[in-house]
Design a protein around this motif. Structure first.
Motif, PDB file in Angstrom:
ATOM      1  N   UNK A 114      -5.788  12.804  -8.648  1.00 54.70           N
ATOM      2  CA  UNK A 114      -5.258  13.613  -7.543  1.00 54.70           C
ATOM      3  C   UNK A 114      -4.692  14.929  -8.081  1.00 54.70           C
ATOM      4  N   UNK A 115      -4.020  14.853  -9.226  1.00 48.84           N
ATOM      5  CA  UNK A 115      -3.496  16.099  -9.825  1.00 48.84           C
ATOM      6  C   UNK A 115      -4.626  17.016 -10.277  1.00 48.84           C
ATOM      7  N   UNK A 116      -5.836  16.445 -10.531  1.00 50.42           N
ATOM      8  CA  UNK A 116      -6.968  17.274 -10.991  1.00 50.42           C
ATOM      9  C   UNK A 116      -7.636  18.047  -9.863  1.00 50.42           C
ATOM     10  N   UNK A 117      -7.269  17.775  -8.629  1.00 50.65           N
ATOM     11  CA  UNK A 117      -7.615  18.694  -7.539  1.00 50.65           C
ATOM     12  C   UNK A 117      -8.886  18.484  -6.743  1.00 50.65           C
ATOM     13  N   UNK A 118      -9.724  17.488  -7.050  1.00 51.10           N
ATOM     14  CA  UNK A 118     -10.996  17.362  -6.311  1.00 51.10           C
ATOM     15  C   UNK A 118     -10.774  16.874  -4.869  1.00 51.10           C
ATOM     16  N   UNK A 119     -11.708  17.265  -3.982  1.00 53.27           N
ATOM     17  CA  UNK A 119     -11.643  16.820  -2.581  1.00 53.27           C
ATOM     18  C   UNK A 119     -12.276  15.444  -2.418  1.00 53.27           C
ATOM     19  N   UNK A 120     -13.347  15.205  -3.195  1.00 54.26           N
ATOM     20  CA  UNK A 120     -14.075  13.929  -3.118  1.00 54.26           C
ATOM     21  C   UNK A 120     -14.025  13.288  -4.503  1.00 54.26           C
ATOM     22  N   UNK A 121     -13.642  12.020  -4.537  1.00 50.06           N
ATOM     23  CA  UNK A 121     -13.522  11.319  -5.821  1.00 50.06           C
ATOM     24  C   UNK A 121     -14.453  10.102  -5.803  1.00 50.06           C
ATOM     25  N   UNK A 167       0.819  -1.213   0.000  1.00 47.70           N
ATOM     26  CA  UNK A 167       0.000   0.000   0.000  1.00 47.70           C
ATOM     27  C   UNK A 167       0.860   1.275   0.000  1.00 47.70           C
ATOM     28  N   UNK A 168       1.879   1.317   0.879  1.00 51.29           N
ATOM     29  CA  UNK A 168       2.683   2.540   0.980  1.00 51.29           C
ATOM     30  C   UNK A 168       3.480   2.795  -0.306  1.00 51.29           C
ATOM     31  N   UNK A 169       3.986   1.725  -0.886  1.00 55.51           N
ATOM     32  CA  UNK A 169       4.719   1.900  -2.163  1.00 55.51           C
ATOM     33  C   UNK A 169       3.776   2.413  -3.256  1.00 55.51           C
ATOM     34  N   UNK A 170       2.544   1.867  -3.275  1.00 52.04           N
ATOM     35  CA  UNK A 170       1.582   2.272  -4.318  1.00 52.04           C
ATOM     36  C   UNK A 170       1.209   3.742  -4.147  1.00 52.04           C
ATOM     37  N   UNK A 171       1.027   4.160  -2.891  1.00 52.31           N
ATOM     38  CA  UNK A 171       0.710   5.572  -2.631  1.00 52.31           C
ATOM     39  C   UNK A 171       1.904   6.453  -3.044  1.00 52.31           C
ATOM     40  N   UNK A 172       3.102   6.009  -2.720  1.00 51.87           N
ATOM     41  CA  UNK A 172       4.292   6.803  -3.083  1.00 51.87           C
ATOM     42  C   UNK A 172       4.397   6.950  -4.601  1.00 51.87           C
ATOM     43  N   UNK A 224      -8.141   7.605  -0.142  1.00 49.98           N
ATOM     44  CA  UNK A 224      -8.322   7.894   1.289  1.00 49.98           C
ATOM     45  C   UNK A 224      -6.975   8.072   1.989  1.00 49.98           C
ATOM     46  N   UNK A 225      -5.979   7.325   1.515  1.00 47.37           N
ATOM     47  CA  UNK A 225      -4.642   7.397   2.115  1.00 47.37           C
ATOM     48  C   UNK A 225      -3.978   8.752   1.929  1.00 47.37           C
ATOM     49  N   UNK A 226      -4.399   9.517   0.916  1.00 48.31           N
ATOM     50  CA  UNK A 226      -3.777  10.830   0.690  1.00 48.31           C
ATOM     51  C   UNK A 226      -4.777  11.961   0.965  1.00 48.31           C
ATOM     52  N   UNK A 227      -5.828  11.650   1.732  1.00 46.47           N
ATOM     53  CA  UNK A 227      -6.735  12.697   2.200  1.00 46.47           C
ATOM     54  C   UNK A 227      -7.808  13.123   1.205  1.00 46.47           C
ATOM     55  N   UNK A 228      -8.053  12.312   0.185  1.00 49.10           N
ATOM     56  CA  UNK A 228      -9.185  12.594  -0.720  1.00 49.10           C
ATOM     57  C   UNK A 228     -10.240  11.530  -0.430  1.00 49.10           C
ATOM     58  N   UNK A 229     -11.415  11.985  -0.001  1.00 52.65           N
ATOM     59  CA  UNK A 229     -12.475  11.021   0.310  1.00 52.65           C
ATOM     60  C   UNK A 229     -12.862  10.304  -0.991  1.00 52.65           C
ATOM     61  N   UNK A 230     -12.738   8.993  -0.993  1.00 49.48           N
ATOM     62  CA  UNK A 230     -12.908   8.249  -2.253  1.00 49.48           C
ATOM     63  C   UNK A 230     -13.880   7.078  -2.098  1.00 49.48           C
ATOM     64  N   UNK A 231     -14.770   6.944  -3.064  1.00 45.94           N
ATOM     65  CA  UNK A 231     -15.714   5.825  -3.116  1.00 45.94           C
ATOM     66  C   UNK A 231     -15.598   5.188  -4.497  1.00 45.94           C
ATOM     67  N   UNK A 232     -15.844   3.878  -4.554  1.00 45.03           N
ATOM     68  CA  UNK A 232     -15.894   3.222  -5.867  1.00 45.03           C
ATOM     69  C   UNK A 232     -17.194   2.439  -5.992  1.00 45.03           C
ATOM     70  N   UNK A 233     -17.830   2.584  -7.136  1.00 47.77           N
ATOM     71  CA  UNK A 233     -19.054   1.832  -7.436  1.00 47.77           C
ATOM     72  C   UNK A 233     -18.681   0.881  -8.577  1.00 47.77           C
TER      73      UNK A 233
END
Ligand code: URA
Length: 433
Positions: free
Chosen positions: A189-196, A52-57, A226-235
């Protein structure tokens, strides 16, 4: 630090640090690390995986390799929706005006179509004069003023991802969940939204063909967001057949408009309402997902979503008259029905072949520089589980070139399987992550 040692480390299944991953991504983006070393590294990732940490990095290193859109000048919680791509997928055109009509800012960066899937930007150009090449200041001003704007992706959004993807494509290293999830999320993430809110498609027309792979990808992307502070949901939504009954460009916009008028197909409405509900819920506009759904339904009933679409089209230079009369969209000169060659139930549709049929008609791009014809497309009459008689129309094709229409009809027919046994009812949504 040197690339040889880092390739070797991953080859033996060791975990890389944040600094090491940034070193690799930055070095490859600048050209200091060569294709052959990056290829070896990507193959080691495919064979040994990343945690997980490598993927986030990796995601953050790619996101920061180019422009990071700053949406802080937009008031309120910014929400974005991303689809992993499908045939007939016009949900952005349906849910963006619904969500914006409820006062939630939709600041969207969209792409053009390539291969068997279409792009929102191409579809929107069905409105005469409409432009998505608007400066960032105007984009922000429009979102603040009327809660909705859509721009084309800038060339400098996550350039590291672009370069790495090109290499993955020719080195058999595309199909690794960490690499796919980080690639998609770096751009979001580069596109800037708070909720994805992510629409992860599954099935014969999707990037992920099996439900297990789709769930794994959805989980990995939600974990990154979620790990980088963007509230994220997947459908997780179905792509074993096209979404809705229209495939093409203008024809899909017309279907999105019909949905906003309350006359849309059930699958398109359900997927749009579900994704839109999570956008509202994530933006704290509703206390429950059920409440969010009811709010969205009201925007159709009272036509505020339809009016929002018209306002948005006008604000980006387009002629909005087609929002109120879809007959005004450009029309193709040839119509041809694809007839069933036997009786039976529709048990299988090779969905990416339906996308390719639209491409053959001229509605899609083989390469990123191909011109597309906005007027051509497909109206689907029979979907999974439907009973068909020999000689009945499976679909109507619209084109401007007789040879292309004929080739497309042959292709369309081959994408269908008709059997005597009625299949199980289809699902629209498989789960939420
Ligand atoms: N789409 C992306 O943007 N990246 C991938 O790796 C796969 C699909």
């Amino acid at each position: 630090m040197n690339m040889y040692d880092l390739i070797s480390k991953k080859k033996y299944g060791e975990t890389l640090t944040n600094e090491e991953i940034h070193f690799i991504v930055d070095g490859f983006t600048s050209g200091a690390i060569k294709d052959y070393q990056m290829s070896a590294f990507l193959m080691a990732v495919c064979l040994k995986g990343m945690d997980k940490d490598e993927t986030i990095a990796l995601t953050m290193a790619m996101a920061h390799s180019g422009d990071m859109l700053d949406l802080s000048a937009i008031d309120g919680v910014k929400v974005d929706k991303h689809s992993t791509g499908g045939v007939g997928d016009k949900t952005s055109l349906v849910l963006s005006p619904m969500v914006a009509a409820l006062g939630i800012p939709v600041a969207k960066m969209s792409g053009r179509g390539l291969g068997h899937t279409g792009g929102t930007i191409d579809k929107l150009e069905s409105f005469r004069g409409f432009s998505t090449s608007i400066p960032t200041e105007k984009f922000i001003e429009n979102v603040n003023k009327m809660k909705m704007a859509i721009v084309g992706q800038t060339a400098n959004l996550a350039p590291a991802d672009k370069k790495i993807y090109a290499l993955r494509d020719v080195t058999a290293t595309v199909d690794n969940i960490s690499l796919i999830a980080s690639s998609i999320m770096s751009k979001k993430i580069a596109s800037g939204a708070d909720v994805i809110v992510l629409d992860v498609k599954t099935g014969s027309g999707a990037f992920m063909k099996t439900l297990d792979d789709s769930i794994a990808l959805a989980e990995a992307m939600v974990e990154i967001g979620n790990g980088v502070g963007r509230e994220t949901y997947a459908v997780i939504t179905d792509m074993n057949q096209p979404l809705g009954n229209a495939v093409g460009n203008s024809i899909e916009v017309a279907e999105a408009i019909q949905t906003l008028q309350g006359n849309g197909p059930a699958d398109l409405l359900e997927v749009s309402l579900t994704l839109g509900s999570y956008m509202l819920y994530g933006a704290k506009k509703a206390v429950t997902v059920k409440e969010a759904r009811e709010m969205l339904e009201r925007t159709i009933a009272d036509r505020t979503a339809l009016n929002k679409l018209a306002e948005f089209v006008r604000a980006q230079g387009g002629d909005d008259s087609a929002v109120f009369d879809t007959e005004l969209f450009p029309k193709a000169s040839i119509q041809k029905e694809v007839l069933a060659d036997k009786d039976g139930y529709v048990t299988r549709i090779i969905t990416d072949e339906i996308g390719m049929t639209s491409l053959v008609l001229g509605g899609g791009r083989e390469t990123k520089d191909s011109e597309i014809d906005l007027s051509v497309g497909i109206r689907i009459h029979k979907k999974l589980g439907d009973k068909v008689k020999a000689g009945e129309a499976l679909a109507t094709l619209y084109g401007n070139d007789a040879a292309k229409v004929s080739a497309a009809a042959t292709r369309y027919l081959k994408a269908y399987t008709l059997d005597q046994q009625q299949p199980e009812a289809v699902k629209y949504i498989y789960g939420i992550v």
